[in-house]
Design a protein around this motif. Structure first.
Motif, mmCIF file in Angstrom:
data_model
loop_
_atom_site.group_PDB
_atom_site.id
_atom_site.type_symbol
_atom_site.label_atom_id
_atom_site.label_comp_id
_atom_site.label_asym_id
_atom_site.label_seq_id
_atom_site.Cartn_x
_atom_site.Cartn_y
_atom_site.Cartn_z
ATOM 1 N N ALA A 171 0.914 -0.953 0.261
ATOM 2 C CA ALA A 171 -0.229 -0.325 -0.134
ATOM 3 C C ALA A 171 0.887 0.995 0.034
ATOM 4 N N GLN A 172 1.369 1.138 -1.262
ATOM 5 C CA GLN A 172 2.625 3.034 -1.578
ATOM 6 C C GLN A 172 1.110 3.594 -2.814
ATOM 7 N N PRO A 173 2.117 5.328 -2.030
ATOM 8 C CA PRO A 173 1.568 5.795 -2.356
ATOM 9 C C PRO A 173 1.836 5.406 -4.517
ATOM 10 N N VAL A 174 1.391 5.970 -5.862
ATOM 11 C CA VAL A 174 1.947 5.762 -7.167
ATOM 12 C C VAL A 174 2.469 7.122 -7.634
ATOM 13 N N ARG A 175 3.391 7.527 -8.502
ATOM 14 C CA ARG A 175 3.576 8.424 -8.906
ATOM 15 C C ARG A 175 3.918 8.072 -10.864
ATOM 16 N N ASN A 176 2.757 7.974 -10.713
ATOM 17 C CA ASN A 176 2.467 8.085 -12.531
ATOM 18 C C ASN A 176 1.606 9.431 -13.413
ATOM 19 N N ALA A 177 2.759 10.234 -14.188
ATOM 20 C CA ALA A 177 2.141 11.249 -14.779
ATOM 21 C C ALA A 177 0.758 11.011 -15.535
ATOM 22 N N ASN A 178 0.214 9.722 -15.781
ATOM 23 C CA ASN A 178 -0.685 8.726 -16.828
ATOM 24 C C ASN A 178 -2.093 9.037 -15.898
ATOM 25 N N ARG A 230 -7.791 4.714 -0.906
ATOM 26 C CA ARG A 230 -7.554 4.547 1.211
ATOM 27 C C ARG A 230 -9.137 3.625 0.709
ATOM 28 N N SER A 231 -9.455 2.738 1.750
ATOM 29 C CA SER A 231 -10.391 1.262 1.177
ATOM 30 C C SER A 231 -10.928 1.209 3.271
ATOM 31 N N VAL A 232 -11.593 1.602 3.472
ATOM 32 C CA VAL A 232 -12.029 1.156 4.681
ATOM 33 C C VAL A 232 -13.789 0.541 4.621
ATOM 34 N N SER A 233 -13.712 -0.440 5.384
ATOM 35 C CA SER A 233 -14.972 -1.631 5.097
ATOM 36 C C SER A 233 -16.056 -0.732 6.108
ATOM 37 N N ARG A 234 -16.869 -0.611 6.322
ATOM 38 C CA ARG A 234 -17.856 -0.207 6.866
ATOM 39 C C ARG A 234 -18.913 -0.582 8.328
ATOM 40 N N HIS A 235 -19.043 -2.243 7.860
ATOM 41 C CA HIS A 235 -19.549 -3.022 9.381
ATOM 42 C C HIS A 235 -18.260 -3.513 10.044
ATOM 43 N N GLU A 236 -17.560 -4.354 9.218
ATOM 44 C CA GLU A 236 -16.237 -5.471 9.137
ATOM 45 C C GLU A 236 -15.008 -4.619 10.521
ATOM 46 N N LEU A 237 -15.741 -5.515 11.719
ATOM 47 C CA LEU A 237 -14.192 -5.255 12.619
ATOM 48 C C LEU A 237 -13.300 -5.493 12.314
ATOM 49 N N SER A 238 -12.927 -7.128 11.621
ATOM 50 C CA SER A 238 -11.456 -7.573 10.869
ATOM 51 C C SER A 238 -12.249 -7.362 9.288
ATOM 52 N N ASP A 239 -11.238 -7.063 8.577
ATOM 53 C CA ASP A 239 -11.385 -7.586 6.863
ATOM 54 C C ASP A 239 -11.206 -8.437 6.186
ATOM 55 N N LEU A 240 -10.209 -9.177 7.516
ATOM 56 C CA LEU A 240 -9.808 -10.248 7.117
ATOM 57 C C LEU A 240 -8.733 -10.385 5.731
ATOM 58 N N GLY A 241 -7.633 -9.023 6.167
ATOM 59 C CA GLY A 241 -6.721 -8.349 4.679
ATOM 60 C C GLY A 241 -7.537 -7.691 3.428
ATOM 61 N N GLY A 242 -8.906 -8.120 3.654
ATOM 62 C CA GLY A 242 -9.608 -7.251 1.945
ATOM 63 C C GLY A 242 -9.192 -6.346 1.653
ATOM 64 N N ASN A 243 -9.351 -5.050 2.968
ATOM 65 C CA ASN A 243 -8.799 -3.638 1.934
ATOM 66 C C ASN A 243 -7.134 -3.680 1.599
ATOM 67 N N CYS A 244 -6.370 -4.699 2.631
ATOM 68 C CA CYS A 244 -5.275 -4.517 2.160
ATOM 69 C C CYS A 244 -5.002 -4.723 0.189
ATOM 70 N N THR A 245 -5.481 -5.826 0.137
ATOM 71 C CA THR A 245 -5.861 -6.636 -0.610
ATOM 72 C C THR A 245 -6.309 -5.483 -1.996
ATOM 73 N N ARG A 246 -7.246 -5.041 -1.866
ATOM 74 C CA ARG A 246 -7.855 -3.841 -2.646
ATOM 75 C C ARG A 246 -7.367 -2.639 -2.625
ATOM 76 N N VAL A 247 -6.849 -2.693 -2.093
ATOM 77 C CA VAL A 247 -6.047 -1.351 -2.583
ATOM 78 C C VAL A 247 -4.808 -1.761 -2.897
ATOM 79 N N MET A 248 -4.127 -2.867 -2.995
ATOM 80 C CA MET A 248 -2.683 -3.341 -3.922
ATOM 81 C C MET A 248 -3.465 -3.115 -4.569
ATOM 82 N N ARG A 249 -4.641 -3.662 -5.457
ATOM 83 C CA ARG A 249 -4.895 -4.048 -6.513
ATOM 84 C C ARG A 249 -4.662 -2.386 -6.997
ATOM 85 N N VAL A 250 -5.709 -2.423 -6.446
ATOM 86 C CA VAL A 250 -6.053 -0.273 -7.133
ATOM 87 C C VAL A 250 -5.323 -0.018 -7.749
#
Length: 257
Positions: A171-178, A230-250
């Motif tokens: 989960a790191q910033p992306v530097r891409n002018a495109n 940034r990705s934030v679940s609405r109700h899950e107390l633990s996302d089981l790594g889901g938000n990390c997976t989604r952020v890295m995919r984006v």
């Protein structure tokens, strides 16, 4: 004597068949929880906390005990006729409990967070419209969230930024002018997100879990020098790594633009 044996076989068959029917109770409860949540008839607490995590495993445990008794009885009475029913009941109940065991293992191994971002020095925010759509029962959007007290011995009360750094290094910033808002919106829609709001420098979208339909919100902020997510679940107390997976995919998608 023949008549007595026949009666015993009938009782054994009845017991095995009842055990099979009882074993279906947990899957039916899970099915109702999933369907009710998916169509937004049941809220998170009812569908997941009550039905999925409370009722279903208890029903599966009771069903498994009953099924094992039925299987044992069938071995002595009429294994060929009653055994398959009792064995099926054992397999169904055992499979449900096995699924909960796997879930518990994942829950213990994943950090107890529901928020992942690529920049915590200048936190990404959501629009008032999306905050309102999240509802009053959703997790608050904070600039410096911390792990809930008592949720983890390892991570208790630590800043989520530190947890992200340790467990979601991608989960790191992306530097891409495109990168442009139009490209980001199109890519998110291709990934199954629903675009909630957009501007030349920010895209907001909603992700729905394909099983229960639980929602998570994502924001992509486009700055001249870098782009953050940034990705934030609405109700899950633990996302089981889901938000990390989604952020890295984006992040991967942004890098490829």
């Amino acid at each position: 004597m023949l008549e007595t044996n026949s009666q015993k076989r009938k009782r054994g068959l009845s017991l095995a068949f009842v055990a099979l029917l009882v074993s279906l109770s947990a899957p039916l409860v899970l099915g109702a929880a999933i369907f009710g949540s998916k169509v937004e008839y049941l809220d998170y607490d009812t569908s997941f906390t009550l039905l999925t995590l409370n009722w279903a495993p208890k029903l599966a445990t009771i069903s498994l005990v009953f099924a094992l008794i039925a299987l044992l009885v069938s071995l002595f009475m009429a294994p060929k006729r009653t055994g398959p029913f009792a064995l099926a009941a054992v397999i169904i109940s055992g499979s449900v409990l096995g699924g909960f065991y796997v879930y518990e293992r994942k829950l213990k191994s994943a950090p107890p967070i529901y928020d992942v971002a690529t920049d915590w020095q200048r936190p990404l925010t959501f629009s008032e419209k999306l905050i309102k759509d999240r509802g009053p029962d959703a997790h608050p959007i904070e600039d410096n969230p911390r792990v809930a007290k008592g949720s983890s011995f390892e991570w208790d009360l630590k800043p989520v930024a530190d947890v992200n750094a340790a467990t979601c290094s991608g989960a790191q910033p992306v530097r891409n002018a495109n990168i442009t808002a139009d490209k980001v919106a199109a890519s998110l829609m291709h990934e199954g997100y629903m675009i909630f709001g957009r501007s030349p420098w920010r895209i907001e979208a909603v992700y729905r879990d394909p099983i229960y339909g639980f929602k998570s919100d994502i924001v992509v902020r486009i700055d001249p020098d870098k782009t953050d997510v940034r990705s934030v679940s609405r109700h899950e107390l633990s996302d089981l790594g889901g938000n990390c997976t989604r952020v890295m995919r984006v992040v991967e998608i942004l890098k490829a633009m």
